[in-house]
Write a protein that holds these residues in place. Structure first.
Motif, PDB file in Angstrom:
ATOM      1  N   UNK A  37       0.832  -1.207   0.000  1.00 46.11           N
ATOM      2  CA  UNK A  37       0.000   0.000   0.000  1.00 46.11           C
ATOM      3  C   UNK A  37       0.862   1.249   0.000  1.00 46.11           C
ATOM      4  N   UNK A  38       2.033   1.193   0.643  1.00 44.52           N
ATOM      5  CA  UNK A  38       2.922   2.351   0.709  1.00 44.52           C
ATOM      6  C   UNK A  38       3.501   2.707  -0.659  1.00 44.52           C
ATOM      7  N   UNK A  39       3.481   1.761  -1.577  1.00 42.58           N
ATOM      8  CA  UNK A  39       4.013   2.032  -2.912  1.00 42.58           C
ATOM      9  C   UNK A  39       2.945   2.580  -3.853  1.00 42.58           C
ATOM     10  N   UNK A  40       1.721   2.747  -3.347  1.00 44.93           N
ATOM     11  CA  UNK A  40       0.628   3.195  -4.199  1.00 44.93           C
ATOM     12  C   UNK A  40      -0.008   2.067  -4.971  1.00 44.93           C
ATOM     13  N   UNK A  41       0.310   0.814  -4.607  1.00 46.60           N
ATOM     14  CA  UNK A  41      -0.241  -0.342  -5.313  1.00 46.60           C
ATOM     15  C   UNK A  41      -1.665  -0.588  -4.832  1.00 46.60           C
ATOM     16  N   UNK A  42      -2.627  -0.239  -5.666  1.00 44.38           N
ATOM     17  CA  UNK A  42      -4.037  -0.467  -5.346  1.00 44.38           C
ATOM     18  C   UNK A  42      -4.571  -1.658  -6.138  1.00 44.38           C
ATOM     19  N   UNK A  43      -3.673  -2.537  -6.509  1.00 44.34           N
ATOM     20  CA  UNK A  43      -4.021  -3.675  -7.346  1.00 44.34           C
ATOM     21  C   UNK A  43      -5.007  -4.590  -6.641  1.00 44.34           C
ATOM     22  N   UNK A  44      -6.166  -4.792  -7.251  1.00 43.06           N
ATOM     23  CA  UNK A  44      -7.186  -5.659  -6.676  1.00 43.06           C
ATOM     24  C   UNK A  44      -6.953  -7.126  -7.034  1.00 43.06           C
ATOM     25  N   UNK A  45      -5.850  -7.421  -7.698  1.00 39.96           N
ATOM     26  CA  UNK A  45      -5.564  -8.803  -8.082  1.00 39.96           C
ATOM     27  C   UNK A  45      -4.745  -9.533  -7.022  1.00 39.96           C
ATOM     28  N   UNK A  46      -4.430  -8.886  -5.921  1.00 40.48           N
ATOM     29  CA  UNK A  46      -3.569  -9.496  -4.916  1.00 40.48           C
ATOM     30  C   UNK A  46      -4.313 -10.587  -4.142  1.00 40.48           C
ATOM     31  N   UNK A  47      -3.567 -11.600  -3.707  1.00 41.40           N
ATOM     32  CA  UNK A  47      -4.078 -12.624  -2.807  1.00 41.40           C
ATOM     33  C   UNK A  47      -3.814 -12.146  -1.381  1.00 41.40           C
ATOM     34  N   UNK A  48      -4.883 -11.899  -0.622  1.00 44.23           N
ATOM     35  CA  UNK A  48      -4.759 -11.402   0.747  1.00 44.23           C
ATOM     36  C   UNK A  48      -5.338 -12.413   1.732  1.00 44.23           C
ATOM     37  N   UNK A  66       0.302 -12.085  -0.512  1.00 45.78           N
ATOM     38  CA  UNK A  66       1.315 -12.711  -1.339  1.00 45.78           C
ATOM     39  C   UNK A  66       1.915 -11.647  -2.253  1.00 45.78           C
ATOM     40  N   UNK A  67       3.226 -11.638  -2.382  1.00 45.75           N
ATOM     41  CA  UNK A  67       3.891 -10.553  -3.112  1.00 45.75           C
ATOM     42  C   UNK A  67       3.451 -10.538  -4.585  1.00 45.75           C
ATOM     43  N   UNK A  68       3.127  -9.357  -5.079  1.00 48.46           N
ATOM     44  CA  UNK A  68       2.713  -9.173  -6.470  1.00 48.46           C
ATOM     45  C   UNK A  68       3.849  -8.677  -7.348  1.00 48.46           C
ATOM     46  N   UNK A  69       4.880  -8.101  -6.739  1.00 45.60           N
ATOM     47  CA  UNK A  69       6.093  -7.743  -7.463  1.00 45.60           C
ATOM     48  C   UNK A  69       7.241  -7.752  -6.463  1.00 45.60           C
ATOM     49  N   UNK A  70       8.467  -7.642  -6.947  1.00 45.34           N
ATOM     50  CA  UNK A  70       9.622  -7.741  -6.059  1.00 45.34           C
ATOM     51  C   UNK A  70      10.227  -6.395  -5.709  1.00 45.34           C
ATOM     52  N   UNK A  71       9.894  -5.353  -6.446  1.00 47.05           N
ATOM     53  CA  UNK A  71      10.531  -4.066  -6.203  1.00 47.05           C
ATOM     54  C   UNK A  71      10.169  -3.514  -4.835  1.00 47.05           C
ATOM     55  N   UNK A  72       8.899  -3.558  -4.469  1.00 45.12           N
ATOM     56  CA  UNK A  72       8.484  -3.036  -3.164  1.00 45.12           C
ATOM     57  C   UNK A  72       9.108  -3.819  -2.007  1.00 45.12           C
ATOM     58  N   UNK A  73       9.075  -5.158  -2.004  1.00 43.92           N
ATOM     59  CA  UNK A  73       9.735  -5.877  -0.904  1.00 43.92           C
ATOM     60  C   UNK A  73      11.239  -5.620  -0.816  1.00 43.92           C
ATOM     61  N   UNK A  74      11.896  -5.508  -1.962  1.00 46.98           N
ATOM     62  CA  UNK A  74      13.336  -5.240  -1.923  1.00 46.98           C
ATOM     63  C   UNK A  74      13.589  -3.819  -1.415  1.00 46.98           C
ATOM     64  N   UNK A  75      12.730  -2.872  -1.795  1.00 47.55           N
ATOM     65  CA  UNK A  75      12.861  -1.514  -1.254  1.00 47.55           C
ATOM     66  C   UNK A  75      12.702  -1.526   0.259  1.00 47.55           C
ATOM     67  N   UNK A  76      11.734  -2.292   0.745  1.00 46.95           N
ATOM     68  CA  UNK A  76      11.542  -2.423   2.196  1.00 46.95           C
ATOM     69  C   UNK A  76      12.770  -3.041   2.849  1.00 46.95           C
ATOM     70  N   UNK A  77      13.329  -4.082   2.233  1.00 50.08           N
ATOM     71  CA  UNK A  77      14.501  -4.763   2.769  1.00 50.08           C
ATOM     72  C   UNK A  77      15.710  -3.826   2.805  1.00 50.08           C
ATOM     73  N   UNK A  78      15.933  -3.090   1.716  1.00 49.17           N
ATOM     74  CA  UNK A  78      17.080  -2.184   1.662  1.00 49.17           C
ATOM     75  C   UNK A  78      16.954  -1.088   2.714  1.00 49.17           C
ATOM     76  N   UNK A  79      15.736  -0.557   2.887  1.00 49.54           N
ATOM     77  CA  UNK A  79      15.533   0.524   3.858  1.00 49.54           C
ATOM     78  C   UNK A  79      15.775   0.058   5.287  1.00 49.54           C
ATOM     79  N   UNK A  80      15.529  -1.225   5.573  1.00 47.43           N
ATOM     80  CA  UNK A  80      15.668  -1.710   6.948  1.00 47.43           C
ATOM     81  C   UNK A  80      16.990  -2.425   7.194  1.00 47.43           C
ATOM     82  N   UNK A  81      17.471  -3.182   6.222  1.00 44.80           N
ATOM     83  CA  UNK A  81      18.657  -4.007   6.432  1.00 44.80           C
ATOM     84  C   UNK A  81      19.933  -3.387   5.876  1.00 44.80           C
ATOM     85  N   UNK A  82      19.805  -2.410   4.977  1.00 37.26           N
ATOM     86  CA  UNK A  82      20.969  -1.788   4.349  1.00 37.26           C
ATOM     87  C   UNK A  82      21.033  -0.289   4.657  1.00 37.26           C
ATOM     88  N   UNK A  83      20.394   0.131   5.718  1.00 37.06           N
ATOM     89  CA  UNK A  83      20.278   1.580   5.960  1.00 37.06           C
ATOM     90  C   UNK A  83      21.622   2.254   6.227  1.00 37.06           C
TER      91      UNK A  83
END
Length: 394
Positions: A54-65, A76-93
């Protein structure tokens, strides 16, 4: 009940041995290529908190929730860019350098299943975080071209666009948020008639309106960029076109410019692209095989601002394209050759030791599971789809 346990869920499919072997070889080859360019492989959880997307502006109604036991919404992840951005912000800060990351991951979207598109699919891709400018974008594009070449595609083109060019037009036309969204929807759907209607209803000045109405036709070679720079009135648009010219020149230095064309009406389904973006198409196929672009504002949703660019390759679409280009059916897909190793009664331990030695030498060995005669070994080799056999006896 009996019928349902014999079928796979909608939008999923079984991977049979021939395709499984091909996918494994492709993923290994692609992973090695990414590593050779300095990209380190990572992965993230298959599901995340829905708020991450949701923080990425993803309003995709096709997601499995679904809900966890504490009532929190997971997805369930719909793309990898948002999770990797989250990972970099927390683990590579505390990491100050440019982060080059790659992945091979399963993704999930509930959408209409069609050729090359399933609800469960695999992507290989890269993200470069911490680098701005045309140099980083050119590296990503050059690596995308090399990835398709190494995968064995014979005839393909990467179409480049620029979100800043489109955003500059929207700004110059002073469109409302709703009008801007309507324009982008028409571009995404390649809806020429709808785009004309939106432009007419918005009352855009004639010269600028003509550019809007031409957007879906603005594709061609590098000369198109100069022609448009002489035509547009906005400095923001001019700078976006100049950025594409710089990227093209750098791609020429990489030796991949011949694979590029420009599509100034190109947009992608995710909202976070901010600059250059591209999609790759193989000849005769009606869908993109690879796509990506620049997304400089996404990281600030998770932490400090950080420029970023990258791409993703759809493995299902790649395999389907290779099958069609080579004229292969599922049954024709090659399985790596195997040796069937059989043994006479009392020779089980000796056969086990020999199988280990042969595997250590790089051979693919299928070991018999019971003692047999040499004639039976020959028959079992054929039954187990092995090209040859060896027989261990006293």
């Amino acid at each position: 009940m009996t019928d349902s346990i014999l079928r796979v869920p909608y939008g999923t499919r079984d991977i049979l041995p021939g395709e499984g072997a091909l996918r494994q070889r492709l993923e290994t080859r692609i992973g090695r290529l990414f590593a050779a360019w300095g990209y380190d492989e990572v992965d993230t959880p298959t599901f995340e908190y829905a708020d991450t997307f949701a923080m990425t502006g993803d309003r995709d109604q096709t997601a499995f929730r679904f809900l966890d036991r504490r009532g929190r919404t997971l997805m369930l992840r719909t793309d990898m860019t948002a999770p990797i951005a989250r990972m970099v912000a927390t683990r590579f800060r505390h990491h100050r350098g440019v982060k080059r990351l790659s992945y091979r991951s399963h993704l999930f979207r509930y959408e209409e299943a069609q050729a090359g598109r399933q609800c469960e699919f695999t992507q290989c891709g890269i993200e470069m975080m911490g680098a701005d400018g045309a140099e980083a974008d050119a590296e990503v594009i050059a690596l995308a071209v090399q990835t398709l070449l190494d995968a064995g595609l014979q005839d393909f083109t990467l179409s480049l666009g620029q979100m800043e060019f489109i955003n500059g037009l929207l700004e110059a036309a002073a469109l409302s948020d709703d009008e801007a969204r309507a324009v982008k929807q028409c571009l995404m759907k390649r809806d020429v008639v709808g785009l004309g209607e939106v432009v007419d209803a918005a009352g855009i000045p004639t010269q600028l309106a003509a550019v809007f109405k031409d957007l879906l036709y603005l594709h061609g070679g590098v000369d198109l960029l100069r022609e448009l720079q002489d035509r547009v009135l906005s400095r923001r648009c001019w700078d976006a076109l100049e950025n594409l010219r710089r990227i093209y020149d750098l791609c020429d230095a990489y030796g991949v410019a011949s694979y590029l064309s420009f599509d100034l009406g190109l947009t992608r389904s995710l909202d976070y692209y901010t600059g250059m973006l591209f999609e790759g198409y193989a000849a005769g196929m009606g869908y993109s095989v690879i796509g990506g672009g620049r997304y400089d504002t996404l990281m600030q949703q998770f932490g400090p601002p950080c420029p970023a660019t990258g791409f993703a390759l759809g493995m299902e679409r790649l395999v389907l394209t290779l099958q069609r280009q080579r004229g292969l059916e599922q049954a024709d897909l090659p399985v790596p050759p195997s040796l069937f190793l059989a043994y006479a009664p009392g020779q089980t331990a000796a056969a086990i030791r020999l199988a280990g030695e042969l595997r250590g030498q790089g051979q693919r060995v299928k070991l018999a599971t019971w003692p047999m005669t040499e004639a039976e070994a020959a028959a079992q080799a054929r039954a187990n789809q092995c090209e040859d056999f060896r027989f261990v006896e006293e």
